[in-house]
Motif scaffolding. Structure first.
Motif, PDB file in Angstrom:
ATOM      1  N   TYR A 110       7.517  85.696-116.706  1.00 44.87           N
ATOM      2  CA  TYR A 110       6.636  84.819-115.928  1.00 44.87           C
ATOM      3  C   TYR A 110       5.283  84.664-116.624  1.00 44.87           C
ATOM      4  CZ  TYR A 110       4.445  82.753-111.812  1.00 44.87           C
ATOM      5  OH  TYR A 110       3.790  81.901-110.954  1.00 44.87           O
ATOM      6  N   PHE A 132      10.029  99.802-107.049  1.00 44.37           N
ATOM      7  CA  PHE A 132      10.406  98.404-107.324  1.00 44.37           C
ATOM      8  C   PHE A 132       9.833  97.940-108.654  1.00 44.37           C
ATOM      9  CE2 PHE A 132       9.955  93.776-106.689  1.00 44.37           C
ATOM     10  CZ  PHE A 132      11.257  93.456-106.337  1.00 44.37           C
ATOM     11  N   LYS A 174       3.012  77.143-120.722  1.00 48.72           N
ATOM     12  CA  LYS A 174       2.663  75.967-119.931  1.00 48.72           C
ATOM     13  C   LYS A 174       1.334  75.376-120.381  1.00 48.72           C
ATOM     14  CE  LYS A 174       0.234  76.719-116.587  1.00 48.72           C
ATOM     15  NZ  LYS A 174      -0.559  77.190-115.467  1.00 48.72           N
ATOM     16  N   LYS A 175       0.463  76.317-120.836  1.00 46.63           N
ATOM     17  CA  LYS A 175      -0.887  75.963-121.228  1.00 46.63           C
ATOM     18  C   LYS A 175      -0.919  75.170-122.547  1.00 46.63           C
ATOM     19  CE  LYS A 175      -5.133  78.664-121.254  1.00 46.63           C
ATOM     20  NZ  LYS A 175      -5.562  80.048-121.366  1.00 46.63           N
ATOM     21  N   LEU A 213      -2.424  88.606-107.032  1.00 41.43           N
ATOM     22  CA  LEU A 213      -2.550  89.905-107.689  1.00 41.43           C
ATOM     23  C   LEU A 213      -2.564  89.720-109.194  1.00 41.43           C
ATOM     24  CD1 LEU A 213      -0.212  92.197-105.583  1.00 41.43           C
ATOM     25  CD2 LEU A 213      -2.532  91.418-105.122  1.00 41.43           C
ATOM     26  N   ASP A 214      -3.363  90.539-109.852  1.00 43.52           N
ATOM     27  CA  ASP A 214      -3.430  90.505-111.304  1.00 43.52           C
ATOM     28  C   ASP A 214      -2.117  91.058-111.852  1.00 43.52           C
ATOM     29  OD1 ASP A 214      -3.868  90.985-114.013  1.00 43.52           O
ATOM     30  OD2 ASP A 214      -6.023  91.265-113.676  1.00 43.52           O
ATOM     31  N   ILE A 215      -1.334  90.193-112.452  1.00 41.32           N
ATOM     32  CA  ILE A 215       0.005  90.581-112.906  1.00 41.32           C
ATOM     33  C   ILE A 215      -0.069  91.661-113.987  1.00 41.32           C
ATOM     34  CG2 ILE A 215       2.153  89.723-113.958  1.00 41.32           C
ATOM     35  CD1 ILE A 215       1.472  86.989-112.591  1.00 41.32           C
ATOM     36  N   SER A 253      -5.725  83.456-107.941  1.00 40.31           N
ATOM     37  CA  SER A 253      -4.371  83.404-108.505  1.00 40.31           C
ATOM     38  C   SER A 253      -3.495  84.549-108.012  1.00 40.31           C
ATOM     39  CB  SER A 253      -4.434  83.435-110.026  1.00 40.31           C
ATOM     40  OG  SER A 253      -4.894  84.690-110.450  1.00 40.31           O
ATOM     41  N   VAL A 259       9.494  90.515-104.493  1.00 44.37           N
ATOM     42  CA  VAL A 259       9.647  90.262-103.052  1.00 44.37           C
ATOM     43  C   VAL A 259       8.329  90.557-102.347  1.00 44.37           C
ATOM     44  CG1 VAL A 259      10.965  90.900-100.991  1.00 44.37           C
ATOM     45  CG2 VAL A 259      12.070  90.956-103.242  1.00 44.37           C
ATOM     46  N   ALA A 266       0.419  83.435-103.818  1.00 43.13           N
ATOM     47  CA  ALA A 266       0.747  84.851-103.579  1.00 43.13           C
ATOM     48  C   ALA A 266      -0.399  85.640-102.930  1.00 43.13           C
ATOM     49  CB  ALA A 266       1.224  85.500-104.884  1.00 43.13           C
ATOM     50  N   GLY A 267      -0.957  86.612-103.636  1.00 41.30           N
ATOM     51  CA  GLY A 267      -2.028  87.425-103.067  1.00 41.30           C
ATOM     52  C   GLY A 267      -3.234  86.604-102.635  1.00 41.30           C
ATOM     53  N   ASN A 301       4.659  82.690-103.269  1.00 39.39           N
ATOM     54  CA  ASN A 301       5.652  82.297-104.263  1.00 39.39           C
ATOM     55  C   ASN A 301       6.306  83.482-104.964  1.00 39.39           C
ATOM     56  OD1 ASN A 301       3.095  82.848-105.433  1.00 39.39           O
ATOM     57  ND2 ASN A 301       3.749  81.906-107.345  1.00 39.39           N
ATOM     58  N   GLU A 302       6.155  84.698-104.391  1.00 43.34           N
ATOM     59  CA  GLU A 302       6.682  85.908-105.030  1.00 43.34           C
ATOM     60  C   GLU A 302       8.117  85.739-105.535  1.00 43.34           C
ATOM     61  OE1 GLU A 302       4.566  85.888-102.610  1.00 43.34           O
ATOM     62  OE2 GLU A 302       3.166  87.549-102.855  1.00 43.34           O
TER      63      GLU A 302
HETATM   64  N1  CO8 Z   1      -2.550  87.673-113.065  1.00 46.58           N
HETATM   65  C1  CO8 Z   1      -2.952  87.829-114.345  1.00 46.58           C
HETATM   66  N2  CO8 Z   1      -3.256  86.808-115.153  1.00 46.58           N
HETATM   67  C2  CO8 Z   1      -3.139  85.563-114.653  1.00 46.58           C
HETATM   68  C3  CO8 Z   1      -2.723  85.328-113.332  1.00 46.58           C
HETATM   69  C4  CO8 Z   1      -2.416  86.451-112.516  1.00 46.58           C
HETATM   70  N3  CO8 Z   1      -2.029  86.331-111.243  1.00 46.58           N
HETATM   71  N4  CO8 Z   1      -2.704  83.992-113.119  1.00 46.58           N
HETATM   72  C5  CO8 Z   1      -3.100  83.421-114.262  1.00 46.58           C
HETATM   73  N5  CO8 Z   1      -3.372  84.351-115.198  1.00 46.58           N
HETATM   74  C6  CO8 Z   1      -3.861  84.136-116.558  1.00 46.58           C
HETATM   75  C7  CO8 Z   1      -2.971  83.218-117.364  1.00 46.58           C
HETATM   76  O1  CO8 Z   1      -1.910  83.941-117.975  1.00 46.58           O
HETATM   77  C8  CO8 Z   1      -3.936  82.657-118.361  1.00 46.58           C
HETATM   78  O2  CO8 Z   1      -4.139  83.635-119.365  1.00 46.58           O
HETATM   79  P1  CO8 Z   1      -4.413  83.200-120.905  1.00 46.58           P
HETATM   80  O3  CO8 Z   1      -5.706  82.444-120.874  1.00 46.58           O
HETATM   81  O4  CO8 Z   1      -4.469  84.497-121.621  1.00 46.58           O
HETATM   82  O5  CO8 Z   1      -3.234  82.361-121.312  1.00 46.58           O
HETATM   83  C9  CO8 Z   1      -5.237  82.538-117.574  1.00 46.58           C
HETATM   84  O6  CO8 Z   1      -5.096  83.434-116.474  1.00 46.58           O
HETATM   85  C10 CO8 Z   1      -5.490  81.143-117.032  1.00 46.58           C
HETATM   86  O7  CO8 Z   1      -4.341  80.703-116.320  1.00 46.58           O
HETATM   87  P2  CO8 Z   1      -3.809  79.177-116.381  1.00 46.58           P
HETATM   88  O8  CO8 Z   1      -3.970  78.645-117.752  1.00 46.58           O
HETATM   89  O9  CO8 Z   1      -2.436  79.164-115.797  1.00 46.58           O
HETATM   90  O10 CO8 Z   1      -4.886  78.487-115.405  1.00 46.58           O
HETATM   91  P3  CO8 Z   1      -4.704  77.131-114.576  1.00 46.58           P
HETATM   92  O11 CO8 Z   1      -6.083  76.779-114.126  1.00 46.58           O
HETATM   93  O12 CO8 Z   1      -3.905  76.125-115.340  1.00 46.58           O
HETATM   94  O13 CO8 Z   1      -3.818  77.529-113.306  1.00 46.58           O
HETATM   95  C11 CO8 Z   1      -3.144  78.963-111.493  1.00 46.58           C
HETATM   96  C12 CO8 Z   1      -4.316  78.423-112.353  1.00 46.58           C
HETATM   97  C13 CO8 Z   1      -2.566  77.847-110.624  1.00 46.58           C
HETATM   98  C14 CO8 Z   1      -3.712  80.058-110.597  1.00 46.58           C
HETATM   99  C15 CO8 Z   1      -2.054  79.520-112.427  1.00 46.58           C
HETATM  100  O14 CO8 Z   1      -2.654  80.405-113.368  1.00 46.58           O
HETATM  101  C16 CO8 Z   1      -0.951  80.268-111.747  1.00 46.58           C
HETATM  102  O15 CO8 Z   1      -0.096  79.690-111.128  1.00 46.58           O
HETATM  103  N6  CO8 Z   1      -0.964  81.617-111.894  1.00 46.58           N
HETATM  104  C17 CO8 Z   1       0.090  82.464-111.399  1.00 46.58           C
HETATM  105  C18 CO8 Z   1      -0.169  82.800-109.992  1.00 46.58           C
HETATM  106  C19 CO8 Z   1       0.909  83.673-109.432  1.00 46.58           C
HETATM  107  O16 CO8 Z   1       2.080  83.357-109.432  1.00 46.58           O
HETATM  108  N7  CO8 Z   1       0.491  84.826-108.924  1.00 46.58           N
HETATM  109  C20 CO8 Z   1       1.392  85.744-108.321  1.00 46.58           C
HETATM  110  C21 CO8 Z   1       0.895  87.140-108.497  1.00 46.58           C
HETATM  111  S1  CO8 Z   1       1.932  88.267-107.596  1.00 46.58           S
HETATM  112  C22 CO8 Z   1       1.133  88.528-106.121  1.00 46.58           C
HETATM  113  O17 CO8 Z   1       0.035  88.114-105.905  1.00 46.58           O
HETATM  114  C23 CO8 Z   1       1.816  89.297-105.016  1.00 46.58           C
HETATM  115  C24 CO8 Z   1       2.743  90.298-105.541  1.00 46.58           C
HETATM  116  C25 CO8 Z   1       3.330  91.156-104.466  1.00 46.58           C
HETATM  117  C26 CO8 Z   1       3.924  92.404-105.074  1.00 46.58           C
HETATM  118  C27 CO8 Z   1       5.301  92.623-104.638  1.00 46.58           C
HETATM  119  C28 CO8 Z   1       6.004  93.652-105.521  1.00 46.58           C
HETATM  120  C29 CO8 Z   1       6.806  94.637-104.776  1.00 46.58           C
END
Ligand code: CO8
Length: 260
Positions: free
Chosen positions: A251, A238, A258-259, A66-68, A64, A142, A110-111, A135-136
């Motif tokens: 987000y 940033f 959504k869940k 980076l850990d947000i 998924s 960014v 993303a990551g 999808n950042e």
């Molecule tokens: N970080 C932390 N927690 C997360 C993340 C994440 N990336 N993704 C999901 N989780 C959590 C959810 O909040 C959820 O938590 P909870 O059970 O407490 O509600 C749990 O994990 C399970 O998630 P879902 O219910 O959404 O699981 P699905 O199986 O339905 O979906 C997906 C899986 C498709 C992976 C979906 O969780 C998703 O789309 N996640 C978001 C992914 C995302 O957008 N990641 C972007 C991270 S940013 C990055 O990687 C680059 C950043 C660059 C930095 C630039 C700054 C300068």
């Protein structure tokens, strides 16, 4: 705990598999990244290992990204340590001497997409529900220049420009069409196909392949190495902006809703 990554080395073929297993969604936390880099370094230094497959032990999700939560309401010191670990992962995978293949058996935003993009070859399970992309922009953040450079080197400038601005997550068939992944196979054939691809790449003399890889990637790697501290400072300034913290918080809320 040292169990987020399962490493299996097939001594006969010299091909290792790194299975990502950090429930629920293989998000790249500081702990995960630290363990990942240690595991990869061990393989890199093992002469018996010449190729590595990255795949997920979790159904439907490759990673998924980076850990947000690592980017929300933490100290400056924490942000610096986290970002250095993200850089380290990319430097090690993109610069690896081994043949690297991503066996993408689930969604990879993303990551997660960056990890796949950093490999020599990408094979994705042919499931239209799985998506991949940088999808950042959708999170109001960014992608750093080295994410962008890696993406451009795979799909070309025009496709990258559009996909990055729109923060696209591409379905598996679309990812194939734009060259973001190299092929789609049925999920149960993913592992065998990845091993076959590595065997094919390993059939060439190692030094020629490695020097060629380095020639193709060196300028992009050097750019981060030369500006590493500056890149960490950029990330910190940033991510500590109140508006960015708000976007990330919204987000995360959206993911939770959504869940339900
Ligand atoms: N970080 C932390 N927690 C997360 C993340 C994440 N990336 N993704 C999901 N989780 C959590 C959810 O909040 C959820 O938590 P909870 O059970 O407490 O509600 C749990 O994990 C399970 O998630 P879902 O219910 O959404 O699981 P699905 O199986 O339905 O979906 C997906 C899986 C498709 C992976 C979906 O969780 C998703 O789309 N996640 C978001 C992914 C995302 O957008 N990641 C972007 C991270 S940013 C990055 O990687 C680059 C950043 C660059 C930095 C630039 C700054 C300068």
């Amino acid at each position: 705990s040292n169990n987020k990554i399962l490493v299996e080395l097939d001594e006969g073929s010299g091909i290792a598999t790194m299975k990502l297993k950090s429930p629920p969604v293989n998000s790249l936390s500081l702990d995960f990244l630290t363990e990942f880099c240690i595991s990869l370094e061990k393989l890199e230094n093992n002469r018996g290992c010449r190729g590595v497959i990255f795949t997920s032990a979790i159904p439907k999700v490759f990673s998924s990204g980076l850990d947000i939560t690592e980017m929300c309401r933490k100290s400056t010191e924490h942000y610096a340590e986290f970002w250095r670990a993200v850089q380290e992962m990319w430097l090690r995978v993109y610069g690896s001497n081994m043949v690297t293949v991503a066996a993408i058996n689930g969604s990879s935003p993303a990551g997660g997409c960056l990890l796949a993009l950093s490999c020599d070859y990408r094979i994705m399970a042919e499931n239209p529900k799985f998506s991949i992309g940088l999808n950042e922009a959708q999170l109001g953040i960014v992608a750093p220049f080295w994410f962008k450079d890696t993406f451009v080197n795979v799909v070309g400038h025009r496709v990258a420009e559009r996909s990055l601005q729109l923060g696209c997550l591409h379905s598996a068939p679309e990812a194939l069409r734009i060259g973001l992944v190299d092929e789609l196979v049925p999920e149960e054939k993913l592992q065998d196909k990845a091993a076959a691809v590595i065997a094919q790449w390993l059939a060439l003399p190692d030094h020629a392949r490695q020097l060629t890889k380095s020639m193709m990637r060196k300028s992009v790697l050097d750019r981060l190495v030369a500006h590493r501290e500056e890149d960490i400072q950029n990330f910190i300034s940033f991510i500590t902006k109140e508006s960015i913290q708000k976007s990330l918080h919204m987000y995360m809320e959206m993911l939770k809703k959504k869940k339900g």
